[in-house]
Design a protein around this motif. Structure first.
Motif, short mmCIF file in Angstrom:
data_model
loop_
_atom_site.label_atom_id
_atom_site.label_comp_id
_atom_site.label_asym_id
_atom_site.label_seq_id
_atom_site.Cartn_x
_atom_site.Cartn_y
_atom_site.Cartn_z
N ILE A 199 -53.25 -44.26 74.03
CA ILE A 199 -52.78 -43.36 75.09
C ILE A 199 -51.33 -42.96 74.82
O ILE A 199 -50.53 -43.74 74.31
N GLY A 200 -51.02 -41.71 75.18
CA GLY A 200 -49.66 -41.22 75.12
C GLY A 200 -49.07 -41.19 76.53
O GLY A 200 -49.50 -41.93 77.42
N PRO A 235 -52.67 -55.09 80.37
CA PRO A 235 -52.98 -55.21 78.94
C PRO A 235 -53.73 -53.99 78.43
O PRO A 235 -54.20 -53.17 79.21
N LYS A 236 -53.82 -53.89 77.13
CA LYS A 236 -54.57 -52.78 76.53
C LYS A 236 -56.05 -52.92 76.82
O LYS A 236 -56.61 -54.01 76.81
N MET A 237 -56.68 -51.81 77.07
CA MET A 237 -58.12 -51.77 77.25
C MET A 237 -58.78 -52.07 75.90
O MET A 237 -58.29 -51.64 74.86
N PRO A 238 -59.87 -52.82 75.89
CA PRO A 238 -60.54 -53.16 74.62
C PRO A 238 -60.93 -51.92 73.82
O PRO A 238 -61.35 -50.91 74.38
N ILE A 239 -60.79 -52.03 72.50
CA ILE A 239 -61.14 -50.91 71.62
C ILE A 239 -62.64 -50.94 71.37
O ILE A 239 -63.12 -51.46 70.37
N ALA A 240 -63.38 -50.44 72.32
CA ALA A 240 -64.84 -50.37 72.25
C ALA A 240 -65.29 -49.40 73.33
O ALA A 240 -64.54 -49.12 74.27
#
Length: 323
Positions: A199-200, A235-240
């Motif tokens: 995300i930007g 936290p970052k959302m999972p990369i999936a």
């Protein structure tokens, strides 16, 4: 006015400070307000989407509103469970005419605008056509208690990151702005993960940004807390692909309302999504005032940063009960 900050609390500090300087001389249908007309807000870190203050730390209602959207419904029964004030916005005591869920995912009964945006950006990341329309010309034909304050959501990819621009015709600075930024930056991250990119920045353009006089003291209380800018962020959302996980939480939410926690079937989810499910459970337990059970569910949460929101709500609930 152009406000550029890195966290939601930085934004709210700026917005409330400026609106409290102005006279409460704009009088629309909901009462006197101060107003800034024509405001652009930029949140540089969209994951810093939650206020960590006592006054505006509304993680539970924000999360409930997000899943109301994602459930593709405009049912009053759903959203009033998290935000009781929505009762005042229903024409028929059953639905919210301006509810975003159907407009995002079932516009005109069949158009999934979110999916369309994802497909456009997969084919042409630099496209300027990835726009979702929430406000419609027909919304002005008849009188309704609630029509969308949000007009459009625009997404584009620049330098490998998903940038989002939200356009608002009207925004209640105290009640609406924090929820809007939370829900829309979550949608931004969901779409970014769907595209497999980061995300930007998040941009929020408002016609009428206003503070109602009835919320003046609350805004002053917020500022009196003296919150300093922090590095707090989700936290970052999972990369999936997020949609299977989201659907499981949507299904689990119905059971959570009935306290059927053992039937939610979310144990195999990534810890990120498990934590959101646990927060929904705690909201139900807060409504039932089951504080011992809250401590049990709290131990299930992987990200301890959410603990402050839980402790704060328990403290507030118990304080109300004593009085």
């Amino acid at each position: 006015m152009h406000i550029i900050e890195k966290t939601l609390d930085d934004i709210l500090n700026r917005v409330f400070t400026e609106l409290l300087k102005l006279p409460f001389d704009v009088i629309p249908t909901k009462g006197a307000s101060s107003e800034i007309f024509g405001c652009l807000i930029e949140l540089k870190n969209p994951r810093a989407r939650l206020s960590i203050t006592e006054t505006k730390g509304k993680a539970f209602s924000s999360l409930g509103e997000l899943f109301w959207y994602l459930s593709k419904t405009n049912a009053l029964k759903y959203i009033k469970y998290y935000i009781p004030q929505y009762v005042k916005s229903s024409d028929d005591n059953e639905t919210i005419y301006g509810g975003y869920g159907p407009r995002l995912f079932k516009k005109d009964g069949h158009i999934n605008q979110v999916n369309n945006v994802i497909e456009i950006l997969r084919k042409k990341p630099n496209s300027r056509r990835a726009v979702i329309q929430l406000f419609d010309a027909k919304d002005l034909i008849e009188q309704h208690k609630d029509i969308p304050c949000t007009t459009t959501l625009q997404f584009t990819v620049r330098n490998g990151k998903l940038i989002m621009m939200t356009s608002m015709r009207s925004n209640d600075a105290f009640l609406g702005l924090p929820h809007d930024i939370f829900c829309f930056t979550m949608l931004q991250e969901i779409i970014a993960v769907s595209l497999g990119i980061e995300i930007g920045s998040y941009h929020h353009a408002i016609g009428s940004l206003h503070l109602y006089k009835k919320n003046k003291l609350n805004a002053e209380k917020y500022l009196s807390e003296g919150t300093q800018s922090t590095n707090y962020q989700m936290p970052k959302m999972p990369i999936a692909n997020p949609w299977d996980s989201l659907q499981k939480i949507i299904s689990a939410e119905r059971l959570i309302r009935k306290e059927k926690f053992d039937q939610t079937n979310t144990n195999e989810l990534d810890p990120y999504w498990q934590d959101l499910t646990s927060l929904l459970k705690i909201h139900t337990l807060l409504k039932k005032k089951k504080y011992i059970k809250i401590e049990e569910v709290k131990k299930e949460i992987n990200n301890t940063l959410y603990h402050s929101f839980i402790d704060q709500r328990v403290k507030t609930n118990q304080k109300i009960k004593r009085h």
